[in-house]
Design a protein around this motif. Sequence first.
Motif, PDB file in Angstrom:
ATOM      1  N   MET A 167       9.245   2.633   3.538  1.00 61.73           N
ATOM      2  CA  MET A 167       8.129   2.580   4.470  1.00 61.73           C
ATOM      3  C   MET A 167       8.271   3.620   5.563  1.00 61.73           C
ATOM      4  N   TRP A 168       7.175   4.371   5.794  1.00 62.32           N
ATOM      5  CA  TRP A 168       7.122   5.421   6.813  1.00 62.32           C
ATOM      6  C   TRP A 168       8.179   6.507   6.603  1.00 62.32           C
ATOM      7  N   ASP A 218       0.422   4.307   0.323  1.00 59.39           N
ATOM      8  CA  ASP A 218       0.213   5.407   1.267  1.00 59.39           C
ATOM      9  C   ASP A 218       0.962   5.190   2.576  1.00 59.39           C
ATOM     10  N   LEU A 219       1.560   4.030   2.761  1.00 63.06           N
ATOM     11  CA  LEU A 219       2.386   3.772   3.939  1.00 63.06           C
ATOM     12  C   LEU A 219       3.847   4.092   3.682  1.00 63.06           C
ATOM     13  N   TYR A 220       4.136   4.503   2.459  1.00 64.85           N
ATOM     14  CA  TYR A 220       5.520   4.682   2.030  1.00 64.85           C
ATOM     15  C   TYR A 220       5.781   6.100   1.541  1.00 64.85           C
ATOM     16  N   ASN A 228      -4.087   3.293  -5.454  1.00 66.07           N
ATOM     17  CA  ASN A 228      -2.779   2.850  -4.989  1.00 66.07           C
ATOM     18  C   ASN A 228      -1.687   3.247  -5.981  1.00 66.07           C
ATOM     19  N   MET A 255       0.859  -1.170   0.000  1.00 63.93           N
ATOM     20  CA  MET A 255       0.000   0.000   0.000  1.00 63.93           C
ATOM     21  C   MET A 255       0.901   1.227   0.000  1.00 63.93           C
ATOM     22  N   SER A 263       5.303   9.683   3.472  1.00 63.34           N
ATOM     23  CA  SER A 263       4.274   8.672   3.639  1.00 63.34           C
ATOM     24  C   SER A 263       2.961   9.267   4.134  1.00 63.34           C
ATOM     25  N   HIS A 264       2.992  10.325   4.903  1.00 61.97           N
ATOM     26  CA  HIS A 264       1.777  10.957   5.392  1.00 61.97           C
ATOM     27  C   HIS A 264       1.330  12.105   4.500  1.00 61.97           C
ATOM     28  N   ASN A 315      -4.814   7.327  -3.350  1.00 60.67           N
ATOM     29  CA  ASN A 315      -4.879   6.145  -2.484  1.00 60.67           C
ATOM     30  C   ASN A 315      -5.901   5.140  -3.016  1.00 60.67           C
TER      31      ASN A 315
END
Length: 124
Positions: A100-101, A30-32, A77, A28, A53-54, A74
């Motif tokens: 990630m993050w 949106d987590l990256y 994706n 996903m 990521s945010h 999102n």
Amino acid sequence: QVQLVESGGDLAQPGGSLRISCTSSTIMLDLYAIGWFRQAPGKGREVVSCFSSHGETVQYADSVKGRFAVVRSNAKNTVYLEMKSLEPEDTAVYYCAALMWGVCPLSENDYDLWGQGTQVTVSA
């Protein structure tokens, strides 16, 4: 196996526009943090933009500022790199990368997931 897939690269005229995409069927996005990089013939890979990521941080290289924009969907994706006022100097293979993050890292060494690249050629 985690995959990032770029698409949309094409031949464009100087002054024209193009949108390239980065998507994944395994993670996903949106987590990256998503970074866009490019590599022109005979040159090293350079950062074009990064998107945290945010989504609170977006940065662009000076060479593309005001002409390129990153858009994240999102629902699909997918992260898009929208390019306008294209110049011959924008000709390159464009890569997306993911961390990630991540909080908008600008170094390619900070990313651990990469796509295969998509060719953008700007020529009359």
